[in-house]
Design a protein around this motif. Sequence first.
Motif, short mmCIF file in Angstrom:
data_model
loop_
_atom_site.label_atom_id
_atom_site.label_comp_id
_atom_site.label_asym_id
_atom_site.label_seq_id
_atom_site.Cartn_x
_atom_site.Cartn_y
_atom_site.Cartn_z
N UNK A 1 0.96 -1.18 -0.15
CA UNK A 1 -0.08 -0.18 -0.02
C UNK A 1 0.91 1.27 -0.02
N UNK A 2 2.07 1.25 1.10
CA UNK A 2 2.79 2.40 0.96
C UNK A 2 3.72 2.76 -0.32
N UNK A 3 3.61 1.97 -1.22
CA UNK A 3 4.43 1.98 -2.41
C UNK A 3 3.83 3.01 -3.46
N UNK A 4 2.42 3.02 -3.25
CA UNK A 4 1.77 3.95 -4.26
C UNK A 4 2.05 5.51 -4.09
N UNK A 5 2.44 5.95 -2.80
CA UNK A 5 2.71 7.25 -2.42
C UNK A 5 4.03 7.79 -2.93
N UNK A 6 4.93 6.61 -3.38
CA UNK A 6 6.49 6.94 -3.35
C UNK A 6 6.76 7.75 -4.73
N UNK A 7 7.86 8.42 -4.50
CA UNK A 7 8.50 9.19 -5.84
C UNK A 7 8.89 8.35 -6.78
N UNK A 8 9.08 8.44 -8.04
CA UNK A 8 9.45 7.55 -8.94
C UNK A 8 10.97 6.89 -8.84
N UNK A 9 11.63 7.44 -8.22
CA UNK A 9 13.09 7.00 -8.06
C UNK A 9 12.91 5.86 -6.96
N UNK A 10 12.00 6.02 -6.07
CA UNK A 10 11.89 5.08 -5.17
C UNK A 10 11.10 4.04 -5.64
N UNK A 11 10.24 4.02 -6.57
CA UNK A 11 9.42 3.04 -7.00
C UNK A 11 10.35 2.20 -7.69
N UNK A 12 11.34 2.80 -8.42
CA UNK A 12 12.28 2.01 -9.41
C UNK A 12 13.35 1.06 -8.51
N UNK A 13 13.55 1.58 -7.13
CA UNK A 13 14.19 0.85 -6.09
C UNK A 13 13.31 -0.22 -5.64
N UNK A 14 11.82 0.05 -5.26
CA UNK A 14 11.07 -1.19 -4.65
C UNK A 14 11.19 -2.22 -5.86
N UNK A 15 10.85 -1.98 -7.13
CA UNK A 15 10.84 -3.34 -8.15
C UNK A 15 12.02 -3.83 -8.31
N UNK A 16 13.26 -3.00 -7.98
CA UNK A 16 14.85 -3.74 -8.03
C UNK A 16 14.65 -4.67 -6.78
N UNK A 17 14.31 -4.48 -5.86
CA UNK A 17 14.39 -5.25 -4.50
C UNK A 17 13.56 -6.43 -4.59
N UNK A 18 12.50 -6.32 -5.56
CA UNK A 18 11.53 -7.17 -5.78
C UNK A 18 11.99 -8.18 -6.73
N UNK A 19 12.49 -7.78 -7.60
CA UNK A 19 13.18 -8.52 -8.81
C UNK A 19 14.56 -9.32 -8.15
N UNK A 20 15.31 -8.86 -7.66
CA UNK A 20 16.71 -9.46 -7.18
C UNK A 20 16.04 -10.38 -6.14
N UNK A 21 14.94 -10.31 -5.21
CA UNK A 21 14.60 -11.45 -4.37
C UNK A 21 13.55 -12.39 -4.89
N UNK A 22 13.09 -11.89 -6.11
CA UNK A 22 12.07 -12.72 -6.84
C UNK A 22 12.53 -14.27 -7.24
N UNK A 23 12.02 -15.02 -8.00
CA UNK A 23 12.06 -16.33 -8.54
C UNK A 23 13.21 -16.50 -9.50
N UNK A 24 13.12 -15.48 -10.57
CA UNK A 24 14.04 -15.33 -11.51
C UNK A 24 14.20 -14.08 -12.01
N UNK A 25 15.63 -13.50 -12.22
CA UNK A 25 15.84 -12.41 -12.94
C UNK A 25 17.13 -12.45 -13.65
N UNK A 26 16.84 -12.60 -14.86
CA UNK A 26 17.77 -13.07 -15.79
C UNK A 26 17.60 -12.48 -17.35
N UNK A 27 18.51 -12.61 -18.07
CA UNK A 27 18.39 -12.27 -19.43
C UNK A 27 17.27 -12.73 -20.32
N UNK A 28 17.13 -14.01 -19.74
CA UNK A 28 16.06 -14.71 -20.54
C UNK A 28 14.65 -14.88 -19.99
#
Length: 302
Positions: free
Chosen positions: A13-40
Amino acid sequence: MSFAGETKKELCKSILRLDKCCKFAVLYGILLFGNKFSVNEIKIVTEKDFIKETVYSLFKELFDIEPKIRGKQRHDNQITYTISVTEKEDIMKIENKYGFPGGASSIGINFMLLQNECCHKAFLKGAFITGGSVTNPEKRYHLEFATPHYYLFNDMKVFLMEKDIPVKNVIRKGHYIIYFKESESIEDMLTLMDATSSLFKMMDIKIVKDIRNHTNRITNCETANITKTVNASAKHVEAIEKIIDAYGSLAHLDDDIRQVAEKRLENPESTLNELGDMFTPPMSKSAINHRLKKILLIAEEL
Ligand SMILES: [Zn+2]
């Protein structure tokens, strides 16, 4: 919903209010700790619909990508969602922003992406959404981040240590775990992620737990004292009755000893202090104790 689920919901919920730079950082954290993060392939698997929606809207808003979403019903009727990005063109957009490490084995944090202080919190939120969990504080204090990637694990440790939070780590079933066991560290983590409702809930639970422990300690201590008093009193009463049986009364005892014996017989449940207070002027606990010991000795010699 579990405490962890509620915490993640609050973060989403708190992500909706964030600045764009922070939203990029949120997605970065989500992707790194997600199930797959590769060129394929980029893939995140979750059972929470609010996580599915958050991930979808971040891809859409930040990269104009519409990831594929598949839902699979499990035996217990729970749905597992798989959110994936597989189009080369889409993956390129993400690569341009975040860069990709050499391969799955070397997934780590690109600290260049986290130069703004505001983005640190955001990155943690994202990392927790896919890689974190927290146990209901009613049961025990435990918060952790898990990843199968060694470099990511090491980078995350460095990241957290720079926040002055003491981290512990362990390897469990091929996963590197960073964890926190002290309630203070968990409170610090929730504060860092701005998970205020979860933080307050945890603090409330902690207060109730502390009071309960304190009360238990006092009750145990009081019970022990009462048992002691009752046991000692039973011995006194037994001795006094033995003297009465032998002499017909307590009349032959010295006045000070007889008075204490009579009071004890009338008040078998009273403590020594309480017995002392029944005299005018009041007698000290040790004076009462001294006389009761004498009574025990007299009875023993009979
Ligand atoms: Zn930011």
